[in-house]
Design an enzyme around this catalytic site. Structure first.
Site, PDB file in Angstrom:
ATOM      1  N   GLU A  51      86.649 -53.260  62.106  1.00 40.79           N
ATOM      2  CA  GLU A  51      86.161 -54.396  61.328  1.00 40.79           C
ATOM      3  C   GLU A  51      85.362 -55.350  62.211  1.00 40.79           C
ATOM      4  OE1 GLU A  51      89.741 -56.179  59.787  1.00 40.79           O
ATOM      5  OE2 GLU A  51      89.498 -55.175  57.856  1.00 40.79           O
TER       6      GLU A  51
ATOM      7  N   HIS B  64      90.385 -61.931  56.975  1.00 48.49           N
ATOM      8  CA  HIS B  64      91.594 -62.423  57.621  1.00 48.49           C
ATOM      9  C   HIS B  64      91.316 -62.986  59.014  1.00 48.49           C
ATOM     10  CE1 HIS B  64      91.361 -58.753  59.912  1.00 48.49           C
ATOM     11  NE2 HIS B  64      91.348 -58.050  58.798  1.00 48.49           N
TER      12      HIS B  64
END
Length: 293
Positions: free
Chosen positions: A212, A251
Protein backbone atom coordinates in the site's frame (compact mmCIF):
# COMPACT_ATOMS: atom_id res chain seq x y z
CA UNK A 1 6.18 -27.23 4.92
CA UNK A 2 4.17 -24.10 5.75
CA UNK A 3 4.92 -20.65 7.09
CA UNK A 4 4.20 -19.83 10.77
CA UNK A 5 1.29 -22.29 11.23
CA UNK A 6 0.66 -25.82 9.94
CA UNK A 7 -1.31 -28.97 10.68
CA UNK A 8 1.04 -29.87 13.55
CA UNK A 9 0.87 -26.48 15.29
CA UNK A 10 -0.73 -26.42 18.74
CA UNK A 11 -2.66 -23.22 19.31
CA UNK A 12 -3.99 -21.55 22.45
CA UNK A 13 -6.65 -18.83 22.23
CA UNK A 14 -6.54 -15.86 24.60
CA UNK A 15 -9.98 -14.31 25.01
CA UNK A 16 -11.64 -17.58 24.01
CA UNK A 17 -14.89 -17.04 25.95
CA UNK A 18 -15.73 -13.71 24.34
CA UNK A 19 -18.13 -13.37 21.41
CA UNK A 20 -15.37 -13.08 18.80
CA UNK A 21 -13.03 -15.52 20.51
CA UNK A 22 -15.58 -18.33 20.84
CA UNK A 23 -16.93 -17.83 17.30
CA UNK A 24 -13.55 -17.83 15.57
CA UNK A 25 -11.96 -20.50 17.76
CA UNK A 26 -14.65 -22.89 16.53
CA UNK A 27 -14.00 -21.88 12.92
CA UNK A 28 -10.28 -22.35 13.39
CA UNK A 29 -10.90 -25.89 14.65
CA UNK A 30 -13.25 -26.61 11.78
CA UNK A 31 -10.53 -25.52 9.34
CA UNK A 32 -8.06 -28.02 10.77
CA UNK A 33 -6.29 -25.95 13.43
CA UNK A 34 -5.32 -27.83 16.59
CA UNK A 35 -6.71 -25.57 19.32
CA UNK A 36 -5.50 -27.11 22.57
CA UNK A 37 -6.80 -24.68 25.18
CA UNK A 38 -8.14 -21.20 25.79
CA UNK A 39 -7.54 -18.46 28.36
CA UNK A 40 -9.94 -16.06 30.03
CA UNK A 41 -9.17 -14.84 33.58
CA UNK A 42 -11.91 -15.94 35.97
CA UNK A 43 -13.40 -18.52 33.58
CA UNK A 44 -11.23 -21.57 34.35
CA UNK A 45 -13.17 -24.83 34.30
CA UNK A 46 -15.43 -23.79 31.45
CA UNK A 47 -15.04 -25.04 27.90
CA UNK A 48 -15.79 -23.54 24.50
CA UNK A 49 -16.74 -26.09 21.86
CA UNK A 50 -14.64 -28.65 23.69
CA UNK A 51 -11.74 -26.25 24.27
CA UNK A 52 -10.77 -26.20 27.99
CA UNK A 53 -10.46 -22.74 29.53
CA UNK A 54 -7.81 -21.61 32.04
CA UNK A 55 -7.23 -18.46 34.10
CA UNK A 56 -3.77 -17.85 32.63
CA UNK A 57 -1.50 -19.01 29.84
CA UNK A 58 0.90 -20.55 32.36
CA UNK A 59 -1.86 -22.65 33.93
CA UNK A 60 -2.86 -23.95 30.51
CA UNK A 61 0.74 -24.63 29.47
CA UNK A 62 1.19 -26.74 32.60
CA UNK A 63 -1.33 -29.25 31.19
CA UNK A 64 -1.07 -28.81 27.40
CA UNK A 65 1.71 -28.25 24.89
CA UNK A 66 1.20 -25.10 22.81
CA UNK A 67 3.47 -23.19 20.45
CA UNK A 68 1.22 -20.42 19.07
CA UNK A 69 -1.13 -17.98 20.79
CA UNK A 70 -4.08 -16.43 18.96
CA UNK A 71 -5.40 -13.29 20.64
CA UNK A 72 -9.03 -12.15 20.54
CA UNK A 73 -8.43 -9.39 23.07
CA UNK A 74 -9.51 -5.69 22.95
CA UNK A 75 -6.81 -3.21 21.87
CA UNK A 76 -6.23 -1.72 25.31
CA UNK A 77 -5.57 -5.18 26.82
CA UNK A 78 -3.50 -6.56 23.94
CA UNK A 79 -0.11 -5.55 25.36
CA UNK A 80 -0.74 -7.36 28.64
CA UNK A 81 -1.99 -10.45 26.81
CA UNK A 82 1.07 -10.52 24.52
CA UNK A 83 3.40 -10.08 27.51
CA UNK A 84 1.63 -12.94 29.32
CA UNK A 85 2.13 -15.25 26.32
CA UNK A 86 5.79 -14.23 25.97
CA UNK A 87 6.35 -14.78 29.68
CA UNK A 88 4.98 -18.32 29.31
CA UNK A 89 7.48 -19.04 26.53
CA UNK A 90 5.22 -18.71 23.48
CA UNK A 91 7.30 -17.65 20.45
CA UNK A 92 4.55 -17.16 17.86
CA UNK A 93 1.63 -14.81 18.51
CA UNK A 94 -1.12 -13.42 16.29
CA UNK A 95 -3.46 -10.60 17.30
CA UNK A 96 -6.35 -9.16 15.31
CA UNK A 97 -6.90 -6.10 17.52
CA UNK A 98 -7.41 -2.92 15.49
CA UNK A 99 -6.35 0.30 17.16
CA UNK A 100 -3.69 -0.89 19.61
CA UNK A 101 -2.31 2.29 21.25
CA UNK A 102 0.85 3.35 19.44
CA UNK A 103 3.10 3.20 22.50
CA UNK A 104 1.74 -0.28 23.31
CA UNK A 105 2.49 -1.45 19.76
CA UNK A 106 6.07 -0.22 20.07
CA UNK A 107 6.50 -2.03 23.39
CA UNK A 108 4.95 -5.23 21.99
CA UNK A 109 7.39 -5.28 19.08
CA UNK A 110 10.38 -4.51 21.32
CA UNK A 111 9.40 -7.22 23.82
CA UNK A 112 8.86 -9.84 21.11
CA UNK A 113 12.23 -9.12 19.50
CA UNK A 114 13.98 -9.32 22.87
CA UNK A 115 12.45 -12.77 23.43
CA UNK A 116 13.24 -14.08 19.96
CA UNK A 117 9.49 -14.23 19.30
CA UNK A 118 7.29 -13.07 16.43
CA UNK A 119 3.98 -11.19 16.72
CA UNK A 120 1.73 -10.95 13.65
CA UNK A 121 -0.67 -7.98 13.75
CA UNK A 122 -2.45 -6.09 15.05
CA UNK A 123 -5.10 -5.06 12.59
CA UNK A 124 -4.79 -8.31 10.65
CA UNK A 125 -7.36 -10.81 9.46
CA UNK A 126 -4.85 -13.56 10.21
CA UNK A 127 -2.83 -16.33 8.62
CA UNK A 128 -3.79 -19.40 6.62
CA UNK A 129 -1.79 -22.34 5.35
CA UNK A 130 -4.28 -23.71 2.85
CA UNK A 131 -5.63 -27.13 3.79
CA UNK A 132 -3.72 -27.21 7.07
CA UNK A 133 -4.54 -24.52 9.63
CA UNK A 134 -5.87 -21.00 10.09
CA UNK A 135 -5.37 -18.25 12.65
CA UNK A 136 -7.63 -15.22 12.97
CA UNK A 137 -10.84 -14.24 11.24
CA UNK A 138 -10.43 -15.74 7.77
CA UNK A 139 -13.85 -17.17 6.81
CA UNK A 140 -14.81 -20.72 5.80
CA UNK A 141 -15.24 -19.99 2.12
CA UNK A 142 -11.56 -19.04 1.71
CA UNK A 143 -10.54 -22.70 1.64
CA UNK A 144 -13.15 -23.39 -1.04
CA UNK A 145 -11.90 -20.50 -3.18
CA UNK A 146 -8.17 -20.56 -2.44
CA UNK A 147 -6.72 -23.86 -3.59
CA UNK A 148 -3.45 -25.14 -2.19
CA UNK A 149 -0.36 -24.46 -4.27
CA UNK A 150 3.07 -22.87 -4.37
CA UNK A 151 2.53 -19.09 -4.28
CA UNK A 152 3.13 -17.36 -0.95
CA UNK A 153 1.15 -14.20 -0.17
CA UNK A 154 2.02 -11.41 2.26
CA UNK A 155 -0.39 -8.54 2.64
CA UNK A 156 -0.87 -5.23 4.43
CA UNK A 157 -4.41 -4.81 3.15
CA UNK A 158 -7.62 -6.43 4.29
CA UNK A 159 -9.82 -5.28 1.40
CA UNK A 160 -7.41 -6.11 -1.44
CA UNK A 161 -6.30 -9.52 -0.21
CA UNK A 162 -9.25 -11.57 -1.41
CA UNK A 163 -9.36 -9.78 -4.77
CA UNK A 164 -5.68 -10.31 -5.55
CA UNK A 165 -5.56 -13.88 -4.24
CA UNK A 166 -8.67 -14.82 -6.20
CA UNK A 167 -6.86 -13.59 -9.34
CA UNK A 168 -3.84 -15.76 -8.43
CA UNK A 169 -6.04 -18.84 -8.15
CA UNK A 170 -8.06 -17.90 -11.23
CA UNK A 171 -4.79 -17.75 -13.15
CA UNK A 172 -4.12 -21.41 -12.43
CA UNK A 173 -1.94 -21.09 -9.35
CA UNK A 174 -2.46 -22.10 -5.73
CA UNK A 175 -1.46 -20.60 -2.40
CA UNK A 176 1.02 -22.01 0.12
CA UNK A 177 0.68 -19.63 3.10
CA UNK A 178 -1.05 -16.25 3.28
CA UNK A 179 0.01 -13.87 6.05
CA UNK A 180 -1.64 -10.55 6.82
CA UNK A 181 0.89 -8.37 8.64
CA UNK A 182 -1.75 -5.72 9.35
CA UNK A 183 -2.05 -2.10 8.37
CA UNK A 184 -1.03 -0.32 11.56
CA UNK A 185 1.97 2.05 11.60
CA UNK A 186 3.90 -0.28 13.95
CA UNK A 187 3.15 -3.88 12.97
CA UNK A 188 4.55 -6.63 15.18
CA UNK A 189 6.33 -8.14 12.17
CA UNK A 190 7.36 -6.49 8.92
CA UNK A 191 7.44 -7.96 5.40
CA UNK A 192 11.24 -8.18 5.36
CA UNK A 193 11.25 -10.24 8.56
CA UNK A 194 9.01 -12.87 6.97
CA UNK A 195 11.00 -13.14 3.73
CA UNK A 196 13.54 -15.64 5.14
CA UNK A 197 10.68 -18.00 6.04
CA UNK A 198 9.31 -17.93 2.49
CA UNK A 199 12.83 -18.24 1.10
CA UNK A 200 13.39 -21.41 3.15
CA UNK A 201 10.00 -22.97 2.38
CA UNK A 202 10.33 -25.60 -0.39
CA UNK A 203 6.58 -25.40 -1.09
CA UNK A 204 6.77 -21.69 -1.95
CA UNK A 205 8.06 -21.18 -5.50
CA UNK A 206 7.18 -17.47 -5.78
CA UNK A 207 5.84 -14.70 -3.57
CA UNK A 208 3.14 -12.07 -4.04
CA UNK A 209 3.10 -9.03 -1.77
CA UNK A 210 0.03 -6.84 -1.51
CA UNK A 211 1.34 -3.50 -0.39
CA UNK A 212 0.00 0.00 0.00
CA UNK A 213 0.79 3.66 -0.11
CA UNK A 214 2.82 4.74 2.92
CA UNK A 215 5.45 3.24 5.15
CA UNK A 216 8.65 1.60 3.94
CA UNK A 217 7.95 -2.13 4.17
CA UNK A 218 8.02 -2.63 0.41
CA UNK A 219 11.32 -0.75 0.05
CA UNK A 220 12.77 -3.01 2.76
CA UNK A 221 11.77 -6.03 0.68
CA UNK A 222 13.55 -4.53 -2.32
CA UNK A 223 16.71 -4.03 -0.25
CA UNK A 224 16.80 -7.72 0.74
CA UNK A 225 16.26 -8.69 -2.89
CA UNK A 226 19.17 -6.46 -3.93
CA UNK A 227 21.32 -8.15 -1.29
CA UNK A 228 20.28 -11.60 -2.65
CA UNK A 229 18.79 -12.53 0.73
CA UNK A 230 15.52 -13.28 -1.06
CA UNK A 231 15.98 -14.93 -4.43
CA UNK A 232 12.57 -16.30 -5.43
CA UNK A 233 10.33 -14.59 -8.02
CA UNK A 234 8.35 -11.73 -6.50
CA UNK A 235 5.26 -9.95 -7.82
CA UNK A 236 3.71 -6.97 -6.04
CA UNK A 237 0.41 -5.17 -6.24
CA UNK A 238 0.41 -1.78 -4.51
CA UNK A 239 -2.79 -0.09 -3.45
CA UNK A 240 -3.04 3.70 -3.61
CA UNK A 241 -1.45 4.18 -7.02
CA UNK A 242 -3.97 6.90 -7.95
CA UNK A 243 -3.98 8.68 -4.58
CA UNK A 244 -3.44 12.46 -4.79
CA UNK A 245 0.16 13.38 -3.99
CA UNK A 246 0.63 14.67 -0.47
CA UNK A 247 -2.60 13.13 0.84
CA UNK A 248 -2.78 10.49 3.56
CA UNK A 249 -5.19 7.80 2.45
CA UNK A 250 -7.02 5.23 4.55
CA UNK A 251 -5.60 3.91 7.81
CA UNK A 252 -2.75 5.17 9.96
CA UNK A 253 -0.20 2.95 8.22
CA UNK A 254 -0.69 4.74 4.91
CA UNK A 255 1.56 7.70 5.67
CA UNK A 256 4.07 9.16 3.22
CA UNK A 257 6.90 11.03 4.91
CA UNK A 258 10.49 12.05 4.29
CA UNK A 259 10.13 11.40 0.57
CA UNK A 260 9.49 7.70 1.19
CA UNK A 261 6.33 5.64 1.01
CA UNK A 262 5.01 6.69 -2.41
CA UNK A 263 3.72 4.01 -4.75
CA UNK A 264 6.05 5.35 -7.44
CA UNK A 265 9.09 4.98 -5.19
CA UNK A 266 8.07 1.48 -4.08
CA UNK A 267 7.49 0.42 -7.69
CA UNK A 268 10.90 1.69 -8.78
CA UNK A 269 12.67 -0.02 -5.86
CA UNK A 270 10.99 -3.40 -6.40
CA UNK A 271 11.50 -3.31 -10.17
CA UNK A 272 15.17 -2.38 -9.81
CA UNK A 273 15.59 -5.34 -7.42
CA UNK A 274 14.20 -7.77 -10.01
CA UNK A 275 10.57 -7.93 -8.95
CA UNK A 276 7.51 -7.21 -11.08
CA UNK A 277 4.75 -4.78 -10.10
CA UNK A 278 1.17 -5.22 -11.31
CA UNK A 279 -0.87 -2.14 -12.10
CA UNK A 280 -4.09 -4.12 -11.66
CA UNK A 281 -4.93 -7.27 -9.64
CA UNK A 282 -5.69 -9.13 -12.89
CA UNK A 283 -2.06 -8.65 -13.96
CA UNK A 284 -0.67 -10.57 -10.99
CA UNK A 285 -1.12 -14.09 -12.45
CA UNK A 286 0.20 -12.89 -15.82
CA UNK A 287 3.40 -11.66 -14.20
CA UNK A 288 3.71 -14.91 -12.23
CA UNK A 289 3.52 -16.81 -15.53
CA UNK A 290 6.33 -14.64 -16.94
CA UNK A 291 8.46 -15.83 -14.02
CA UNK A 292 7.30 -19.44 -13.75
CA UNK A 293 5.94 -20.34 -17.16
Amino acid sequence: MSIFVNSNSKVLVQGVTGKEGSFWAKHMKDMGTKVVFGVTPGKEGQDVDGIPVYHTVRRGIAEHDADISMLFVPPKFTKDAVFEALDAGIKKICTIADGIPLHDAVQIRKAALSCGAMVIGGNTSGIISIGEAMLGTIPYWIERVYKKGHIGVMTRSGSLTNEVTAEIVGGGFGVSTLIGVGGDPVPGTRFAELLPMYEADPDTKALVIIGELGGTMEEEVAELMQEKKFTKPLVAFLGGRTAPEGKRMGHAGAIVSGGKGTVKGKTEALTKAGGKVARRPSMVPLLLKEFLG
